[in-house]
Enzyme design. Structure first.
Site: not given
Ligand code: ADP
Ligand code: MG
Ligand code: MG
Length: 912
Positions: A477, A868
């Protein structure tokens, strides 16, 4: 097997004719060193003659458990005899011996990883021949003792320190300070002592071939010396540090190393001999100047070892007796640059005034130097613009786009972690997101130090100059978010034992304890952590970088050579959009609207989700409409005249809610504090509602387009905000170009029904505002099913954009966070996976993209296609997206935009 040629000669024969068989393109066979020795010999540069044993021989030898392939030893003996004929000298000859070096050389440079033995062929008899030939006993004995030392260390693993100790002893007894002052007699005695050390420290059971009358004896037979040295070089391919180096640098294990057996030349024959290393240009800043060092009267690694102070290469021509060789070297520099059409790095030796080239390769350089050299070489007419653009490593550009540690400062490294997000940062240590925000608000730069981060840390991560975690990998993360934000991040700093409650870190292996407020510096490009403040130098997109990127744009946007390669940016606030435009993004490829619900807006969306009072909910929705409209006005204004893909709300709604466990704890606390029943009842009710929203597998749960089906109010509010903002900007004279994207579609009908209501809202706003709007509606393709029915969806969509993060998750059935924390590292280690599919696009996932583009384009030729996911910023993936899948653009985070522009140009060049 042995049909393959095993041995390739290089250099001249006894008539001075070139008999080189290899060339520079053969580095998979001859290794980099062997291929380039051959190339230099081929173009007439002075290379000591020799031969190269192929990498494939090494592979055969290792896979057979370190046994020789049939016939190979005979071929080597024959090549050796041939070399002796070419030189008119024999190994071990007591009158005039031939000496050789045995040098490793893999297909890719692995500096310092593998082994080399010099002066091979010396023994008690041939050393006398060397004395007779050179009339220099000191030189001969010094060469002999060096040989024993190197051979013992490299071939038999005898501790090098034993020899160094003996030398130190000898210097004490002789009353001298440097090795150079030891006399021929001293060195002769050392040779005897070295042989003694050898006998005492080599294990007879491992080396029966070294036993003479039951005693281990240093091998006098040059053929045995040679065989053992070659075996050692082969063996060094599989030594631990070489394996580790290959792992870190992505070099396959199955290439093997070549062995070069080459006639020795001597840089240690007195004042007109020398040895050195050099670059044809300055590899640090790219300046067009000779760069390097030499030592007079020295051999081999002395220059690199830093034993004596070296002299700058520019002074070589001024040394008496070296003028001619120095001038010759400068000529060779030019020959090499013109031949390789690139900066070269070389090793040379001058023996009694005569220059010999021992190695060359295209030299490594910093990012700054890479740009300057490429541009200069275009100016010099040496290479084309296309070649210049093709040469700069996109991954290396990253170094230039972020602040860096000042290279002139010596670092006292405290710890190391993974280089998760480039750039350097200096700040006070803080241990929580709240402390980061508070301290930063007071104007102090902070580095957020956490075990690992989670979505709740976002505020703190935004406030911090840099992020350090003790756990988690390059796609944890912390790493992903930091890269997205362009914030420097070092992950997995295992030495940091963080006690967030006590606000301190113990650094294992040291006595050091760091506290909140202490300054640290981190470098996310190298993973280095330093206590205290390291001075930083900042970077900008100017000068050489701008030039190369302008050339790159010309190439990638040209209509020649197939579909142009566009680069968009993932941005959801005006600051990022602005930055991305400065970095050369053409449009926004992904605006994640839910990021607009964070911060002070979290309350509004929570009220909307949790309240059961309809009026209150309607009011919350109205408030969200107001703030989102304002957001879109700002964004669309910044991007006026350029497309901006806006994705409707995507994550499961509970991501906007409090963590139920934390809420439970705070209820228990309020209870024991004696809070009144009404308050507790309200809190418990809230907890119940939050619990009711929880899903056992949220990644596959109520999210994406499914939200539009079940709770249409929220996404339609967003459509209204987008449309209203667009209408307003048109009236104000801007050119807003939003494109609405529906996420996580799997079934055509999901898209069809959602589009229907989207179009209704657009029509309403058109009517209300009295403007004509042309807003494309497209699909985010991120589920395998959607790719399979892409032709069907395409009939109802204006564009496809591939969300390759989710597509990778769902194609593999991996939940990314769990996979990366728990088993991808093991998969990589066991070679079940060749690479992390979340870093570089997996070929099977790529095939889904390719197929969907093909189907989509067939069904709806006016559509456009983009990527993307995070892969949109990875140079290797970028090339595949453009050249294999046939997309029109990639979209990446702002700081990756220059990297993507370069990689896109390289994709285009590779098509030719
Ligand atoms: P590395 O790959 O570690 O650079 P090399 O094979 O290039 O190892 O050998 C290291 C050094 O040994 C060379 O730079 C050179 O100075 C010296 N050397 C190697 N072969 C010879 C040779 N035939 N004659 C003289 N010096 C040599
Ligand atoms: Mg070396
Ligand atoms: Mg070398």
């Amino acid at each position: 097997m042995s049909a393959q040629q095993r041995i390739y000669r290089f250099g001249t024969d006894d008539h001075g004719r070139d008999v080189t068989e290899g060339s520079s393109s053969m580095n998979y066979i001859l290794g980099g060193k062997g291929a380039n020795l051959a190339e230099m010999a081929r173009i007439g540069l002075p290379v000591p003659p020799g031969f190269t044993i192929t990498c494939q021989t090494c592979v055969e030898y290792s896979t057979a458990g370190n046994t020789w392939p049939e016939g190979a030893l005979d071929e080597i003996a024959e090549a050796e005899a041939d070399l002796e004929r070419r030189m008119g000298k024999r190994l071990g000859d007591p009158a005039d011996p031939l000496l050789v070096s045995v040098r490793s050389g893999a297909p890719f440079s692995m500096p310092g990883m593998m082994d080399t033995v010099l002066n091979l062929g010396l023994n008690d008899a041939s050393v006398q021949g060397l004395i007779a030939q050179t009339e220099n006993p000191r030189f001969a004995w010094d060469s002999y003792r060096r040989f024993i030392q190197m051979f013992s260390d490299v071939v038999l693993g005898v501790d090098a320190e034993l020899f160094e100790n003996a030398i130190t002893q000898k210097k004490l007894i002789a009353g001298v300070r440097s090795d150079a002052e030891l006399s021929a007699e001293d060195l002769e005695e050392l040779v005897a002592e070295f042989k003694q050390i050898f006998s005492e420290h080599v294990d007879a059971t491992d080396h029966p071939e070294l036993l003479v009358d039951g005693e281990i004896v240093f091998p006098a037979d040059p053929a045995l010396q040679l065989r053992l040295a070659i075996q050692a070089v082969f063996g060094s391919w599989m030594n631990e540090r070489a394996i580790l180096y290959r792992k870190q640098n992505g070099i396959p294990d199955d290439l093997g190393t070549a062995v070069n057996v080459q006639v020795m030349v001597f840089g240690n024959k007195g004042a007109t001999s020398a040895t050195g290393v050099a670059f044809t240009r300055n590899p640090a800043n790219g300046a067009r100047e000779f760069y390097g060092d030499f030592l007079v009267n020295a051999q081999g690694e002395d220059v690199v070892a830093g034993i004596r102070n070296t002299e700058p290469i520019s002074d070589l021509k001024t040394v008496e007796g070296l003028e001619k060789a120095g001038a010759e070297l400068e000529r060779v520099f030019t020959v090499l640059e013109n031949h390789y059409r690139d900066m070269c790095d070389i090793e040379f030796t001058i023996e009694q005034g005569r220059l010999w080239m021992l190695q060359t390769r295209v030299g490594k350089r910093t990012a700054t130097a890479a740009l300057k050299i490429a541009i200069d070489m275009v100016d010099e007419g040496l290479i084309t613009r296309e070649e210049a653009v093709g040469r700069v490593d996109p991954a290396q550009l990253d170094q230039l786009l972020h602040p860096q540690f000042d290279a002139s400062v010596e670092l006292d490294i405290l710890a190391r972690g993974l280089n998760a997000s480039p750039g350097a940062a200096v700040g006070e240590i803080v241990f929580s997101s709240d402390d980061a925000v508070a301290r930063a608000a007071e104007g102090h730069p902070v580095v957020l130090v956490r075990w690992e981060t989670n979505p709740d840390d976002l505020k703190g991560m935004v406030a911090a100059e840099g992020i350090l975690t003790s756990h988690g990998g390059k796609t944890s993360h912390a790493a992903v978010i930091a890269r997205g934000m362009g914030t420097p991040c070092v992950c997995g700093v295992e030495a940091f034992q963080i006690d967030a409650a006590k606000k301190e870190v113990r650094v294992s292996g040291t006595e050091i304890v760091l506290h909140e407020g202490d300054i640290i510096s981190i470098d996310g490009a190298t993973g280095i952590v330093v206590a205290g403040a390291v001075p930083l130098v900042s970077a900008e997109l100017t000068g050489d970088l701008e030039t190369i990127l302008a050339w790159a744009d010309e190439i990638r946007l040209s209509e020649d050579g197939g579909r142009p390669c566009h680069v968009r940016v993932n941005a959801d606030n005006p600051a990022d959009a602005k930055l991305a435009l400065d970095f050369g993004a053409e449009a926004i490829g992904l605006c994640r609207t839910e990021h607009m619900f964070l911060g002070d807006r979290k309350n509004i969306i929570q009220t909307y989700i949790l309240s059961d009072d309809d009026a209150e909910r309607a009011e919350a929705l109205q408030e969200l409409l107001r703030v989102q409209t304002e957001d879109f006005v700002q964004m669309l204004k910044t991007m006026s005249g350029r497309p901006m893909v806006i994705r409707l709300i995507d994550p499961p709604l509970h991501e906007f809610l409090d963590d139920p466990r934390a809420l439970e704890i705070s209820i228990a606390k309020r209870e024991s504090d004696g809070a009144d029943e009404a308050e507790l009842a309200a809190l418990r009710d809230r907890l119940r509602r939050i619990d009711a929203m929880s899903e056992s597998n949220p990644m596959l749960g109520l999210r994406g387009v499914r939200l539009s089906v079940v709770y249409p109010d929220l996404p339609l509010m967003q459509v209204r905000a987008i449309t209203t903002a667009t209408a307003q900007l048109i009236k104000d004279g801007y050119d807003p170009r939003p494109e609405i994207m529906v996420p996580l579609v799997a079934i055509t009908e999901e898209h069809v029904q959602t589009r229907e209501v989207i179009e209704q809202v657009i029509a309403e706003v058109e009517r209300d505002r009295g403007v004509k709007l042309d807003i494309p509606v497209g699909t985010m393709l991120e589920l395998p099913r959607a790719c399979l029915v892409a032709d069907d969806i395409a009939r109802h969509a204006d564009f496809f954009c591939f969300g390759t993060n989710d597509l990778t998750q769902t194609a593999f059935g991996f939940s990314r966070d769990d996979a990366e924390a728990k088993f991808i590292p093991i998969y990589l280690h066991r070679k079940i996976l060749k690479g992390n599919p979340f870093e570089t696009i997996d070929d099977a996932v790529l095939e889904l993209v390719r197929m969907a583009v093909e189907k989509g384009r067939d069904a709806n030729p006016t559509m456009h296609f983009g990527v993307c996911g995070e892969h949109g910023g990875d140079p290797k993936s970028i090339v595949k997206f453009f050249n294999v899948a046939g997309v029109d653009y990639v979209s990446c985070s702002p700081y990756r935009v220059p990297v993507a522009r370069l990689a896109a140009a390289q994709a285009k060049l590779k098509r030719a």
